[in-house]
Design an enzyme around this catalytic site. Structure first.
Site, PDB file in Angstrom:
ATOM      1  N   GLY A  12      71.347  61.476  26.020  1.00 55.58           N
ATOM      2  CA  GLY A  12      71.333  60.707  27.387  1.00 55.58           C
ATOM      3  C   GLY A  12      70.741  61.159  28.536  1.00 55.58           C
ATOM      4  N   SER A  13      69.714  61.999  28.414  1.00 62.91           N
ATOM      5  CA  SER A  13      69.252  62.451  29.771  1.00 62.91           C
ATOM      6  C   SER A  13      68.519  61.503  30.204  1.00 62.91           C
ATOM      7  CB  SER A  13      68.169  63.673  29.395  1.00 62.91           C
ATOM      8  OG  SER A  13      66.946  63.342  28.668  1.00 62.91           O
ATOM      9  N   ASN A  14      67.790  60.366  29.900  1.00 63.21           N
ATOM     10  CA  ASN A  14      67.256  59.125  30.446  1.00 63.21           C
ATOM     11  C   ASN A  14      67.968  58.466  31.090  1.00 63.21           C
ATOM     12  OD1 ASN A  14      64.018  59.256  30.167  1.00 63.21           O
ATOM     13  ND2 ASN A  14      64.593  59.600  28.142  1.00 63.21           N
ATOM     14  N   LEU A  85      69.404  54.503  18.530  1.00 61.31           N
ATOM     15  CA  LEU A  85      68.555  54.601  17.328  1.00 61.31           C
ATOM     16  C   LEU A  85      68.603  53.371  16.529  1.00 61.31           C
ATOM     17  CD1 LEU A  85      69.164  58.283  16.561  1.00 61.31           C
ATOM     18  CD2 LEU A  85      67.102  57.338  17.485  1.00 61.31           C
ATOM     19  N   LYS A  86      69.428  52.438  16.766  1.00 61.10           N
ATOM     20  CA  LYS A  86      69.542  50.993  16.012  1.00 61.10           C
ATOM     21  C   LYS A  86      68.740  50.136  16.365  1.00 61.10           C
ATOM     22  CE  LYS A  86      73.088  52.569  13.653  1.00 61.10           C
ATOM     23  NZ  LYS A  86      73.091  52.941  12.167  1.00 61.10           N
ATOM     24  N   LEU A  87      68.336  49.231  15.505  1.00 61.67           N
ATOM     25  CA  LEU A  87      67.511  47.953  15.892  1.00 61.67           C
ATOM     26  C   LEU A  87      68.571  47.084  16.871  1.00 61.67           C
ATOM     27  CD1 LEU A  87      64.553  47.099  15.395  1.00 61.67           C
ATOM     28  CD2 LEU A  87      65.397  45.772  13.366  1.00 61.67           C
ATOM     29  N   ASN A 102      62.522  49.616  26.492  1.00 60.87           N
ATOM     30  CA  ASN A 102      62.666  50.853  25.568  1.00 60.87           C
ATOM     31  C   ASN A 102      61.540  51.804  26.128  1.00 60.87           C
ATOM     32  OD1 ASN A 102      63.633  52.487  23.666  1.00 60.87           O
ATOM     33  ND2 ASN A 102      61.696  51.929  22.508  1.00 60.87           N
ATOM     34  N   HIS A 104      59.421  55.467  24.754  1.00 63.47           N
ATOM     35  CA  HIS A 104      59.232  56.175  23.606  1.00 63.47           C
ATOM     36  C   HIS A 104      58.225  57.174  23.702  1.00 63.47           C
ATOM     37  CE1 HIS A 104      58.269  56.364  19.308  1.00 63.47           C
ATOM     38  NE2 HIS A 104      57.047  56.354  19.510  1.00 63.47           N
ATOM     39  N   ASP A 145      59.785  49.918  18.529  1.00 65.59           N
ATOM     40  CA  ASP A 145      58.568  50.352  19.269  1.00 65.59           C
ATOM     41  C   ASP A 145      57.499  49.358  19.090  1.00 65.59           C
ATOM     42  OD1 ASP A 145      60.109  52.824  19.636  1.00 65.59           O
ATOM     43  OD2 ASP A 145      59.211  53.562  17.799  1.00 65.59           O
TER      44      ASP A 145
HETATM   45  C1  GRF Z   1      63.640  60.026  24.379  1.00 61.20           C
HETATM   46  O1  GRF Z   1      62.694  60.949  23.992  1.00 61.20           O
HETATM   47  C2  GRF Z   1      63.274  58.922  24.352  1.00 61.20           C
HETATM   48  O2  GRF Z   1      61.993  58.719  24.516  1.00 61.20           O
HETATM   49  C3  GRF Z   1      63.494  58.420  22.892  1.00 61.20           C
HETATM   50  O3  GRF Z   1      64.882  59.164  22.645  1.00 61.20           O
HETATM   51  C4  GRF Z   1      64.903  60.247  23.457  1.00 61.20           C
HETATM   52  C5  GRF Z   1      66.201  60.285  24.158  1.00 61.20           C
HETATM   53  O4  GRF Z   1      66.437  61.185  24.797  1.00 61.20           O
HETATM   54  N1  GRF Z   1      63.380  56.932  22.704  1.00 61.20           N
HETATM   55  P1  GRF Z   1      67.734  61.234  25.827  1.00 61.20           P
HETATM   56  O5  GRF Z   1      68.846  60.794  25.052  1.00 61.20           O
HETATM   57  O6  GRF Z   1      67.375  60.218  26.983  1.00 61.20           O
HETATM   58  O7  GRF Z   1      67.635  62.551  26.334  1.00 61.20           O
END
Ligand code: GRF
Length: 211
Positions: A12-14, A85-87, A102, A104, A145
């Site tokens: 969950g860092s993003n 991670l799920k569709l 999203n 990537h 993606d």
């Molecule tokens: C990130 O690298 C993002 O690009 C990918 O999954 C990772 C999630 O990292 N889709 P976080 O959970 O946001 O730390």
């Protein structure tokens, strides 16, 4: 004020970056809902600590209709996938046209699609000999993606990179780019070309991000 739902599966860092930017006003939006397939992941723990409603999806009693209802009840304008991670079910994709992003950790359309997540993306980039990787933010369609790309940043690949060192360099840029794109979307600064390609105008100053 726009209402955001963030979909997460792990660290969950993003999500935390986007939440911080929303709280500071850099993103003119409120994180109203978090959706997760892993109810005990660090991102869901963070959401609960912050008092954000968490929906478990998919879960035994929560299918696409219940997810849609939760999104409608929270008045969600935009969905932000951040390591989910799920569709996303097609009902939800169709209910949020041009409204679901999203991120990537590579330069799509290379190194994306089913199975390309986490460390595997960076392993594949290094194994390929590619000299650049990066970050892609794209709109979501019904394939992994795959939807139209709205913004990208390039990150160099060093000869001695390991998946972990490359992931770290990429993640730093993810945090900066994603908040900027979500902010642009909330401000109405994402536009669409006639052929269905999105772009940000005024553009995101990539030199501010990469320095
Ligand atoms: C990130 O690298 C993002 O690009 C990918 O999954 C990772 C999630 O990292 N889709 P976080 O959970 O946001 O730390």
């Amino acid at each position: 004020m726009k209402q955001l739902a963030i979909f997460v599966s792990g660290r969950g860092s993003n999500f935390r970056e986007i939440h911080a930017a929303a709280k500071s006003g850099d993103i003119p939006a409120n994180v109203a809902l978090v959706v997760t397939d892993k109810i005990q992941c660090p991102a869901a723990d963070y959401a609960r600590d912050e008092g954000i409603e968490v929906v478990h999806y998919p879960a035994p009693n929560v299918g696409p209709p219940a997810l849609l209802r939760a999104l409608e009840q929270a008045d969600i304008d935009y969905i932000v996938l951040a390591g989910y991670l799920k569709l996303v079910p097609s009902e939800v994709v169709q209910a949020f046209p041009q409204a679901m992003l999203n991120i990537h950790p590579a330069l799509l359309p290379a190194f994306g699609g089913k199975g390309y997540y986490g460390r595997r993306v960076h392993e594949a980039v290094i194994a390929s000999g590619a000299k650049v990787s990066g970050v892609s933010v794209h709109f979501v369609d019904e394939e992994y993606d795959h939807g139209p790309i709205v913004a990208q940043v390039v990150v160099s690949v060093q000869p001695d990179d390991t998946p972990d060192t490359l992931a770290k360099r990429v993640l730093k840029q993810e945090h900066k780019l994603y908040s900027r794109v979500v902010a642009a979307l909330c401000r109405g600064e994402v536009h669409w070309r006639e052929d269905g390609v999105p772009y940000v105008e005024p553009p995101i100053m990539l030199q501010d991000i990469t320095k």
